[in-house]
Every structure is written in C-alpha cells, then in structure tokens.
Scaffold this motif. Structure first.
Motif, PDB file in Angstrom:
ATOM      1  N   UNK A  33      34.895  34.285  25.362  1.00  0.00           N
ATOM      2  CA  UNK A  33      36.085  34.135  24.934  1.00  0.00           C
ATOM      3  C   UNK A  33      36.662  35.395  25.352  1.00  0.00           C
ATOM      4  N   UNK A  34      36.675  35.835  26.547  1.00  0.00           N
ATOM      5  CA  UNK A  34      37.199  37.014  26.915  1.00  0.00           C
ATOM      6  C   UNK A  34      37.886  36.797  28.349  1.00  0.00           C
ATOM      7  N   UNK A  35      38.776  37.546  28.749  1.00  0.00           N
ATOM      8  CA  UNK A  35      39.704  37.496  29.892  1.00  0.00           C
ATOM      9  C   UNK A  35      38.936  38.183  31.192  1.00  0.00           C
ATOM     10  N   UNK A  36      37.939  39.113  30.889  1.00  0.00           N
ATOM     11  CA  UNK A  36      37.252  39.626  31.819  1.00  0.00           C
ATOM     12  C   UNK A  36      36.305  38.816  32.590  1.00  0.00           C
ATOM     13  N   UNK A  37      37.173  37.935  33.712  1.00  0.00           N
ATOM     14  CA  UNK A  37      36.418  36.674  34.221  1.00  0.00           C
ATOM     15  C   UNK A  37      35.497  37.268  35.148  1.00  0.00           C
ATOM     16  N   UNK A  38      35.709  38.162  35.988  1.00  0.00           N
ATOM     17  CA  UNK A  38      34.894  38.724  36.713  1.00  0.00           C
ATOM     18  C   UNK A  38      33.533  38.927  36.355  1.00  0.00           C
ATOM     19  N   UNK A  39      33.209  39.626  35.085  1.00  0.00           N
ATOM     20  CA  UNK A  39      32.051  39.906  34.478  1.00  0.00           C
ATOM     21  C   UNK A  39      31.489  38.817  33.611  1.00  0.00           C
ATOM     22  N   UNK A  40      32.248  37.627  33.510  1.00  0.00           N
ATOM     23  CA  UNK A  40      31.612  36.713  32.455  1.00  0.00           C
ATOM     24  C   UNK A  40      31.068  35.457  33.207  1.00  0.00           C
ATOM     25  N   UNK A  41      31.791  34.901  34.216  1.00  0.00           N
ATOM     26  CA  UNK A  41      31.370  33.684  35.034  1.00  0.00           C
ATOM     27  C   UNK A  41      30.107  34.036  35.935  1.00  0.00           C
ATOM     28  N   UNK A  42      29.368  33.139  36.166  1.00  0.00           N
ATOM     29  CA  UNK A  42      28.054  33.404  36.948  1.00  0.00           C
ATOM     30  C   UNK A  42      28.268  32.697  38.213  1.00  0.00           C
ATOM     31  N   UNK A  43      29.357  32.669  39.023  1.00  0.00           N
ATOM     32  CA  UNK A  43      29.589  31.843  39.990  1.00  0.00           C
ATOM     33  C   UNK A  43      28.608  32.763  41.114  1.00  0.00           C
ATOM     34  N   UNK A  44      28.496  31.959  42.378  1.00  0.00           N
ATOM     35  CA  UNK A  44      27.710  32.839  43.430  1.00  0.00           C
ATOM     36  C   UNK A  44      28.514  33.680  44.005  1.00  0.00           C
ATOM     37  N   UNK A  45      29.815  33.424  44.278  1.00  0.00           N
ATOM     38  CA  UNK A  45      30.945  34.186  44.786  1.00  0.00           C
ATOM     39  C   UNK A  45      32.255  34.336  43.937  1.00  0.00           C
ATOM     40  N   UNK A  46      32.556  35.434  43.700  1.00  0.00           N
ATOM     41  CA  UNK A  46      33.837  35.828  43.115  1.00  0.00           C
ATOM     42  C   UNK A  46      34.689  36.531  43.773  1.00  0.00           C
ATOM     43  N   UNK A  47      35.979  36.280  44.075  1.00  0.00           N
ATOM     44  CA  UNK A  47      36.948  36.857  44.647  1.00  0.00           C
ATOM     45  C   UNK A  47      38.103  37.099  43.891  1.00  0.00           C
ATOM     46  N   UNK A  69      46.080  33.272  35.346  1.00  0.00           N
ATOM     47  CA  UNK A  69      46.460  33.721  33.904  1.00  0.00           C
ATOM     48  C   UNK A  69      47.940  33.986  33.883  1.00  0.00           C
ATOM     49  N   UNK A  70      48.462  33.607  32.623  1.00  0.00           N
ATOM     50  CA  UNK A  70      49.820  33.518  32.118  1.00  0.00           C
ATOM     51  C   UNK A  70      50.321  35.112  32.382  1.00  0.00           C
ATOM     52  N   UNK A  71      51.381  35.474  32.878  1.00  0.00           N
ATOM     53  CA  UNK A  71      51.726  36.747  33.007  1.00  0.00           C
ATOM     54  C   UNK A  71      50.931  37.877  33.735  1.00  0.00           C
ATOM     55  N   UNK A  72      50.036  37.348  34.503  1.00  0.00           N
ATOM     56  CA  UNK A  72      49.381  38.288  35.683  1.00  0.00           C
ATOM     57  C   UNK A  72      49.466  37.544  36.778  1.00  0.00           C
ATOM     58  N   UNK A  73      49.847  38.604  37.876  1.00  0.00           N
ATOM     59  CA  UNK A  73      49.818  38.046  39.281  1.00  0.00           C
ATOM     60  C   UNK A  73      48.372  37.782  39.967  1.00  0.00           C
ATOM     61  N   UNK A  74      47.456  38.686  39.638  1.00  0.00           N
ATOM     62  CA  UNK A  74      46.350  38.654  40.269  1.00  0.00           C
ATOM     63  C   UNK A  74      45.338  37.399  39.673  1.00  0.00           C
ATOM     64  N   UNK A  75      44.645  36.465  40.580  1.00  0.00           N
ATOM     65  CA  UNK A  75      43.933  35.631  40.176  1.00  0.00           C
ATOM     66  C   UNK A  75      42.562  35.529  40.783  1.00  0.00           C
ATOM     67  N   UNK A  76      41.757  34.585  40.133  1.00  0.00           N
ATOM     68  CA  UNK A  76      40.285  34.792  40.667  1.00  0.00           C
ATOM     69  C   UNK A  76      40.093  33.483  41.613  1.00  0.00           C
ATOM     70  N   UNK A  77      39.173  33.455  42.477  1.00  0.00           N
ATOM     71  CA  UNK A  77      38.777  32.415  43.255  1.00  0.00           C
ATOM     72  C   UNK A  77      37.028  32.463  42.986  1.00  0.00           C
ATOM     73  N   UNK A  78      36.651  31.218  42.498  1.00  0.00           N
ATOM     74  CA  UNK A  78      35.421  31.176  42.072  1.00  0.00           C
ATOM     75  C   UNK A  78      34.601  30.138  42.686  1.00  0.00           C
TER      76      UNK A  78
END
Length: 507
Positions: A84-98, A119-128
């Motif tokens: 339950x955190x928004x720090x997606x890059x350090x939480x998900x375990x995908x093989x590739x994260x951009x 994410x609402x109100x944020x321009x940056x997004x993640x590609x998992x």
C-alpha cells in the motif's frame, strides 16, 4: 457530393489530442485514459483497472492478449496491495521497470505487452513488464532432421532462441544487438556474433543494411533477406536459413553473423558460400570419411538435379549416336508412340511433379501421403500407358526429383529446380552446345557473385586448396586448424583443435 464528403470525413483517422508537442502525459487520469482509448481506437481488449493506494487514485492499463495474467497478479498487483505504497519502482517485482512522461512511449509499450501504471495528479508513469511468454515446445525442425546429433530447434520466441544459443556458447564475447524494423509492425531483430572473432567491417556492414530498411511491414526473415542481400535478382540464396541451434553455433564460432527475428524460428547466417548449403550437421556427427562421401553425393546431386533432363533431351534430340546401340533401341521403342518431343515430355513431367509437391505440402500428413502414392503410381502409370510420356522420361524425372531432395537447404533445392527449365529449353534448341552455354553462364554467375564481400563460389573461385578440406570433403576435425579465410575472422587459427595427448606420447 455532401454524402461523399461525410463518408470521407467519417473514414478519416482520428487525431489524438495532446497536451503538448511532445505528447506529455496529462495530470488527470480521466484525460490519460481518454488518450489511450483514442490511441487504440476503443479496442475492446484494452483493459483498465482502477485502484486506490494511500487514498490516491491510480490506473493500470494493458492489452489483455499480450499480458500474462498470473505475472500481472504476482509481480504487480499483489505487492502493491500488500505494501500500500506509491513507490512503485521499489515495490513491484517486474523483470523490467521503466519510467516516462511521454504517452507515445506508453502506447508503444502497450503493444509490446507492458503494463502502464498512472497516478492521479502526477505526469510521470511507470511501464512494467508483464508480457506473456507462451510459446510452443522446443522440437526438432521438420526440414533439417538428423539421425545423430541435437534434436532441438528454434521457436518463435526470440528470447528463448537467444537462450538456446547462450547455452551453447558460454562466452562473454557473444554480442547481441537489437533492431526495430517496419513502420507498422515494429518488428524486433537481433544479430549475434563473437566480438573477438567476427570481422568488425562485416558487423558494421550488416548493421548499416538493417538500419537502411524502410518498409511498412517486416513479417518474415525472407523480407529482411531481400532488403540486405547483395544480388536480389540472383536465383541462388545468399544467406543460409536454419532452425537448428547447433548449425548456427558452428557458423558463429567461425566468425559469421546470425540474425534472429521475433515470431520466426528461422535464423539467417551471413556471409556464406555455395558449399555451405550442402553441409549438414550430421556430417560432423559421423566418421569423417562417411561425412565426406555424403557431402560428395550431395554436390553430385546438384549436377543431376540441374542438368539430367537437359542431357537426356539433348542426347535424344541431337546426339543419339553417342549412346550404345542396345540403349538406342530401348529408347526408340519407348518413344515410338509418344506424340510429343522430349522437351514437352520433360515439361509435362516436371510441372506435374511440382504440382504434386505443392499439393503434398499444403495438405495434412495422411492425405499428403495418399497424394504421393496416387501421383507416383496411378498418374505415372496412366501417363505411360496413354503414350503421353516415355518410360525413360519417367526415370529421368524421378532421378532429378530425388537429387533435388538430397539438398539440405530448401532454398537451394528450389533454385536448382527452377534453373533446370531454361537449361531444358537451351538443350532442346541447340543440343549440347546450348547445355554447355547455359551451364557456363551459371558458372560465371557463381564465380562473380559475392555476399557481404565474400566470394560465393569459394574455395573454387578464387581457388584455395587448403580450404577444400571442409567444403567438397570433410577431413577429421583435428586437421581443421584454421577458420575459413573468406570470413576474414580476427583469429584464423583454432588452437583448441589438436591431438595433444598423441603428441605427448610421441615425445
């Protein structure tokens, strides 16, 4: 006029709204969702999932057919819900994260099986990365079967193919470079070579030609071959196509370059010579003299498949005096009631054979066997009994077909069969003079042909005696101490080919 105008306007592609020239992401999920829907023209396999993390609305977007549902749940959804955190890059375990803020990159990534996390109100997004890796099991190639040796073949997954190659060449010098070709298909290609062996000029030339491809669609390696080969109008294949990892490995270790393509089990090897198409992996799994005899038989089959019908036509039509008297009587008796000249006989039989071959390929296995039996026995017997074709022509065409099937390469086999038709026309018109003229033109073409700077007819043209020991014949491996000169490899000597134990005993 108005109806036509409305119809044209209705068919006009929708212009995707953007927030800036660079297609930056919007600040709200609603606008981003609308953009992605419009980008994919409201396709129904584009899925959206709305989740709330730390009281912030988030959106997960992916193309359903390309994403592995189990991977999506275990590597993305489950870690997000548990932490339950928004720090997606350090939480998900995908093989590739951009991470990006360009919606065009999001559209491109979706077509490759990535999951977009906004994410609402944020321009940056993640590609998992969560794309499905389903592929067929590794099996032996149907067209390149061997009695002794490896029974695994490449599949349609480029990553799995590279894995098979890496297992065979456990060497840090093995380099893989990826390319994207085709404006509509965005097809992934990969070239492989050994950094310490492959000629840098060869690698640079291969890269230059691939980067120069401008096409809407690249669907098979045959497309790439036509775009980068030296002589596109030559009847001979200039790159070796194989589905066998052991065959590709052998050529890469000699200093050549291999080319993979996503969605195809066939790989291309460059540069190659004419005699590469007559080499089989089984030559190196048998005793060296057995492999040499088999290779000589295959090269002899090239002459039979190319010129045997033409020799028969020229002999019967112009030069029957060279035959023994007993054989002349047999041929004459079989030709007495045939209303066609030998050329028409040969064309009828060759075209019929090609039709049967195409029918056998297109039909299911059991039916294809029936077609072969019907074509070989019923049609052949009926044609002879109807006096449309002589018995001798049936024998000649059958030997020609068997000789063409002895070629390990399907592309070379097709080239030989096609070249047989103009030779038959020349033989029927000018006799042996026409046949020699046609064969001379083919030989001149082979001697002048080059592929990526390598003489195609080497080691016969230019003649290199030392190179004959692994072209026309196959000598023992411990005598093949040098790589082929034509590849211009950085290291010519293969020092690990030796019988050091015998040398130590002698000392």
């Amino acid at each position: 006029m108005r109806r036509g105008t409305r119809k044209s306007a209705r068919n006009k592609p929708y212009q995707i709204p953007t927030s800036a020239e660079s297609h930056d992401a919007f600040w709200t999920l609603k606008e981003n969702k609308h953009y992605l829907k419009e980008a994919f023209y409201h396709t129904q396999d584009l899925k959206f999932r709305e989740v709330v993390i730390q009281n912030v609305a988030c959106l997960i977007c992916y193309l359903d057919p390309l994403v592995d549902e189990d991977k999506l749940q275990t590597t993305i959804m489950k870690p997000l819900m548990e932490r339950n955190e928004l720090n997606v890059g350090h939480i998900v375990t995908s093989k590739e994260i951009r991470q990006s803020n360009n919606l065009l990159k999001a559209v491109s990534a979706l077509t490759k099986g990535f999951v977009v996390f906004l994410t609402e109100g944020v321009q940056n997004f993640y590609l998992l990365e969560a794309f499905s890796s389903d592929t067929r099991a590794v099996t032996e190639p149907v067209n390149e079967q061997v009695v002794r040796g490896s029974h695994e073949g490449f599949v349609e997954n480029i990553v799995q193919n590279l894995q098979m190659l890496r297992r065979r060449i456990e060497n840090p010098n093995l380099v893989v470079k990826f390319f994207k070709v085709g404006k509509s298909t965005d097809t992934k290609l990969a070239i492989v070579y050994l950094q310490n062996l492959a000629n840098p000029e060869l690698v640079a030339e291969v890269e230059r030609r691939i980067n120069a491809i401008e096409a809407d669609s690249i669907q098979t390696p045959g497309y790439v071959e036509e775009f980068i080969e030296d002589a596109p109008f030559s009847p001979f294949p200039q790159m070796l196509s194989t589905e066998r990892p052991d065959r590709l490995t052998a050529h890469v270790i000699e200093g050549r370059v291999g080319l993979f393509m996503e969605g195809s089990p066939s790989t291309l090897i460059m540069p190659v010579t004419f005699f590469s198409f007559y080499q089989s992996p089984e030559d190196y799994n048998s005793r060296w003299y057995i492999g040499s005899v088999l290779r000589i038989i295959r090269i002899t089959s090239f002459i039979f498949a190319l010129a045997l019908p033409s020799i028969y036509i020229a002999t019967v039509s112009f030069h029957s005096e060279i035959l023994p008297a007993e054989l002349i009587l047999n041929i004459k008796s079989s030709l007495e009631n045939v209303p066609f000249p030998p050329l028409i006989e040969a064309l009828i039989m060759q075209i019929t054979l090609e039709l049967l071959r195409e029918a056998a390929i297109r039909l299911p296995g059991p039916i294809a066997q029936t077609i072969g039996i019907v074509g070989g026995l019923v049609i052949g017997t009926a044609i002879v009994e109807a006096n449309l074709v002589s018995n001798m022509m049936i024998i000649i065409v059958a030997l020609t077909a068997i000789s063409s099937f002895a070629v390990p390469s399907y592309e070379m086999s097709m080239s030989i069969r096609l070249l047989g038709f103009p030779l038959m026309l020349l033989s029927a018109t000018f006799g042996f003079i026409g046949l020699v003229f046609g064969l001379s033109l083919i030989l001149i073409h082979l001697c002048g042909l080059e592929t990526f700077g390598t003489p195609y007819f080497s080691p016969l043209a230019p003649f290199r005696f030392n190179e004959l020991k692994d072209s026309l014949v196959r000598l023992p491996r411990w005598l093949l101490g040098k790589r082929p000169v034509d590849v211009h490899a950085q290291e010519v000597r293969q020092e690990w080919f030796s019988r050091r134990w015998k040398r130590n005993e002698d000392e």
